[in-house]
Design a protein around this motif. Structure first.
Motif, PDB file in Angstrom:
ATOM      1  N   PHE A  24       5.925 -15.469 -35.764  1.00  0.00           N
ATOM      2  CA  PHE A  24       5.160 -15.911 -36.576  1.00  0.00           C
ATOM      3  C   PHE A  24       6.816 -17.101 -37.489  1.00  0.00           C
ATOM      4  O   PHE A  24       7.447 -15.760 -37.409  1.00  0.00           O
ATOM      5  N   ILE A  25       6.875 -17.802 -37.970  1.00  0.00           N
ATOM      6  CA  ILE A  25       8.127 -18.184 -38.308  1.00  0.00           C
ATOM      7  C   ILE A  25       7.484 -18.214 -39.854  1.00  0.00           C
ATOM      8  O   ILE A  25       7.112 -19.407 -39.838  1.00  0.00           O
ATOM      9  N   LEU A  26       8.569 -17.650 -40.494  1.00  0.00           N
ATOM     10  CA  LEU A  26       8.192 -17.914 -41.478  1.00  0.00           C
ATOM     11  C   LEU A  26       9.135 -18.151 -42.910  1.00  0.00           C
ATOM     12  O   LEU A  26      10.344 -17.222 -42.438  1.00  0.00           O
ATOM     13  N   GLN A  27       9.365 -19.008 -43.922  1.00  0.00           N
ATOM     14  CA  GLN A  27      10.288 -19.259 -44.093  1.00  0.00           C
ATOM     15  C   GLN A  27       9.748 -19.896 -45.818  1.00  0.00           C
ATOM     16  O   GLN A  27       9.086 -20.943 -45.394  1.00  0.00           O
ATOM     17  N   THR A 151      15.843 -14.738 -50.391  1.00  0.00           N
ATOM     18  CA  THR A 151      14.546 -14.046 -50.795  1.00  0.00           C
ATOM     19  C   THR A 151      14.035 -14.049 -50.276  1.00  0.00           C
ATOM     20  O   THR A 151      12.993 -12.932 -50.062  1.00  0.00           O
ATOM     21  N   GLY A 152      13.633 -15.313 -49.095  1.00  0.00           N
ATOM     22  CA  GLY A 152      12.351 -14.965 -48.435  1.00  0.00           C
ATOM     23  C   GLY A 152      12.715 -14.213 -47.239  1.00  0.00           C
ATOM     24  O   GLY A 152      11.907 -13.830 -46.905  1.00  0.00           O
ATOM     25  N   MET A 156       9.911 -10.976 -46.815  1.00  0.00           N
ATOM     26  CA  MET A 156       9.051 -11.006 -45.013  1.00  0.00           C
ATOM     27  C   MET A 156       9.776  -9.225 -44.333  1.00  0.00           C
ATOM     28  O   MET A 156       8.591  -8.273 -44.953  1.00  0.00           O
ATOM     29  N   ILE A 157      11.061  -8.738 -45.360  1.00  0.00           N
ATOM     30  CA  ILE A 157      11.556  -7.378 -44.986  1.00  0.00           C
ATOM     31  C   ILE A 157      10.212  -6.441 -45.624  1.00  0.00           C
ATOM     32  O   ILE A 157      10.185  -5.212 -45.672  1.00  0.00           O
ATOM     33  N   ASP A 158      10.038  -6.556 -46.676  1.00  0.00           N
ATOM     34  CA  ASP A 158       9.397  -6.275 -47.662  1.00  0.00           C
ATOM     35  C   ASP A 158       7.847  -6.411 -47.380  1.00  0.00           C
ATOM     36  O   ASP A 158       6.963  -5.156 -47.527  1.00  0.00           O
ATOM     37  N   ALA A 167       5.641  -4.152 -37.021  1.00  0.00           N
ATOM     38  CA  ALA A 167       6.349  -6.019 -36.958  1.00  0.00           C
ATOM     39  C   ALA A 167       7.671  -5.098 -37.137  1.00  0.00           C
ATOM     40  O   ALA A 167       7.941  -4.943 -37.509  1.00  0.00           O
ATOM     41  N   LYS A 168       8.464  -6.310 -36.430  1.00  0.00           N
ATOM     42  CA  LYS A 168       9.884  -6.542 -36.674  1.00  0.00           C
ATOM     43  C   LYS A 168       9.962  -8.022 -37.313  1.00  0.00           C
ATOM     44  O   LYS A 168       9.432  -9.010 -37.357  1.00  0.00           O
ATOM     45  N   ILE A 169      11.124  -7.929 -37.847  1.00  0.00           N
ATOM     46  CA  ILE A 169      11.705  -9.081 -38.387  1.00  0.00           C
ATOM     47  C   ILE A 169      13.092  -9.793 -37.180  1.00  0.00           C
ATOM     48  O   ILE A 169      13.934  -8.782 -36.805  1.00  0.00           O
ATOM     49  N   VAL A 170      13.127 -10.705 -37.065  1.00  0.00           N
ATOM     50  CA  VAL A 170      14.009 -11.837 -36.423  1.00  0.00           C
ATOM     51  C   VAL A 170      14.671 -11.935 -36.884  1.00  0.00           C
ATOM     52  O   VAL A 170      13.756 -13.270 -37.632  1.00  0.00           O
ATOM     53  N   VAL A 171      15.798 -12.219 -37.589  1.00  0.00           N
ATOM     54  CA  VAL A 171      16.679 -13.186 -37.920  1.00  0.00           C
ATOM     55  C   VAL A 171      17.208 -14.076 -37.469  1.00  0.00           C
ATOM     56  O   VAL A 171      18.441 -13.984 -36.740  1.00  0.00           O
ATOM     57  N   TRP A 172      17.068 -15.769 -37.813  1.00  0.00           N
ATOM     58  CA  TRP A 172      17.471 -16.571 -37.595  1.00  0.00           C
ATOM     59  C   TRP A 172      19.062 -17.177 -38.197  1.00  0.00           C
ATOM     60  O   TRP A 172      18.804 -17.761 -39.679  1.00  0.00           O
ATOM     61  N   GLU A 173      20.067 -16.938 -37.950  1.00  0.00           N
ATOM     62  CA  GLU A 173      21.173 -17.353 -38.867  1.00  0.00           C
ATOM     63  C   GLU A 173      21.638 -19.363 -38.712  1.00  0.00           C
ATOM     64  O   GLU A 173      22.115 -19.245 -37.806  1.00  0.00           O
ATOM     65  N   ASN A 174      21.351 -19.881 -39.063  1.00  0.00           N
ATOM     66  CA  ASN A 174      21.470 -21.614 -39.480  1.00  0.00           C
ATOM     67  C   ASN A 174      22.850 -21.586 -39.918  1.00  0.00           C
ATOM     68  O   ASN A 174      22.963 -21.791 -41.048  1.00  0.00           O
ATOM     69  N   GLU A 175      23.728 -22.308 -39.159  1.00  0.00           N
ATOM     70  CA  GLU A 175      25.216 -22.705 -40.152  1.00  0.00           C
ATOM     71  C   GLU A 175      25.319 -23.764 -40.013  1.00  0.00           C
ATOM     72  O   GLU A 175      26.150 -24.169 -40.662  1.00  0.00           O
ATOM     73  N   PHE A 176      24.518 -24.836 -39.666  1.00  0.00           N
ATOM     74  CA  PHE A 176      24.232 -26.291 -39.441  1.00  0.00           C
ATOM     75  C   PHE A 176      24.365 -26.724 -41.625  1.00  0.00           C
ATOM     76  O   PHE A 176      24.985 -27.241 -41.518  1.00  0.00           O
ATOM     77  N   TRP A 177      24.104 -25.571 -42.143  1.00  0.00           N
ATOM     78  CA  TRP A 177      24.385 -26.259 -43.648  1.00  0.00           C
ATOM     79  C   TRP A 177      25.862 -25.314 -44.706  1.00  0.00           C
ATOM     80  O   TRP A 177      25.991 -24.961 -45.292  1.00  0.00           O
TER      81      TRP A 177
END
Length: 265
Positions: A24-27, A151-152, A156-158, A167-177
């Motif tokens: 799931f892509i969630l943010q 915060t998002g 999700m961790i909570d 269930a596990k969290i995969v964090v995507w670190e987007n550096e474009f901003w």
């Protein structure tokens, strides 16, 4: 070029490795690149021998659905313009029955409703009981959206911790901003990130290469709703553009292999 028998065996093994996983892509923050991540993730699974089942629940900006090459199904979850939680039922009932890897993209407008649905209906626990491994992919960016995306992620961790599921969290670190840093420290070194290592599967980086050529290539590909395969087959992209995009995808694929602990040949 036809695949060799060894390549076919490797892809079949990888498809089996990823079977019965739900992504799931969630943010909750809009405009942080969620649909791009969903597209790249789907193409990653395809490159690893899978035939992903994909869905887009965003009733406002169904960008993922518009990538025709990925055959993304638009999931109807609104009635009279309002999100109705019971309309999530068919989606999750389907996820419990299919064996293929699944990728579900969610827009900012559906973030709170789907998070509430997952929590109140014990969805993570139910998917686990159905033999599924769930991964929630959450984007964190730098710049003005940094605090909102963190915060998002924390929500999700909570959500995962309260579920007491696997269930596990995969964090995507987007550096474009901008690179998300906190008092000069990178995201992965933050105490709250380290303290939640039990639910964080890993970190995937979308690297800012400090080149307008890379960002322009990605923007054009995204605006045209194309996959990397279509880019490589297109005469609208030059050799250098294709090379740059291939490098971006290949780097992300390598990160995903590491995050998922993909077995080597």
């Amino acid at each position: 070029m036809p695949k060799t028998m060894k390549q076919e065996q490797t892809l079949n093994a990888l498809a089996a490795f990823f079977a019965n996983t739900s992504h799931f892509i969630l943010q909750g923050k809009g405009g942080c690149g969620k649909s791009l991540k969903a597209s790249v993730l789907t193409q990653y699974f395809q490159s690893r021998g899978c035939a992903p089942i994909c869905g887009d629940t965003d009733p406002v900006n169904s960008t993922f659905h518009q990538i025709r090459d990925l055959n993304v199904q638009l999931v109807p979850i609104t009635d009279g313009g309002a999100v109705v939680q019971r309309l999530f039922d068919p989606l999750f009932e389907t996820l419990m029955t299919v064996e293929q890897v699944t990728v579900i993209d969610n827009g900012a407008s559906t973030f709170l409703p789907i998070a509430k649905y997952i929590s109140t209906n014990y969805v993570l626990e139910a998917l686990q009981q159905a033999g599924k491994q769930v991964f929630i992919h959450c984007v964190v960016t730098g710049g003005q959206a940094k605090d909102d995306t963190v915060t998002g992620l924390l929500s999700m961790i909570d959500l995962v911790k309260k579920s007491k599921s696997n269930a596990k969290i995969v964090v995507w670190e987007n550096e474009f901003w901008g690179i998300p840093e906190f008092n000069g420290k990178p995201l992965a070194e933050m105490p709250w990130f380290k303290d939640n290592s039990d639910v964080i599967q890993g970190l995937v980086k979308i690297i800012d290469r400090n080149s307008d050529a890379f960002s322009t290539d990605i923007r054009i590909m995204t605006e045209k709703h194309l996959t990397l395969r279509q880019v490589m087959d297109s005469e609208q992209f030059g050799v250098m553009s294709k090379s740059r995009l291939y490098r971006v995808f290949n780097d992300i694929y390598s990160d995903l292999d590491r995050v998922f602990n993909v077995p080597s040949e």
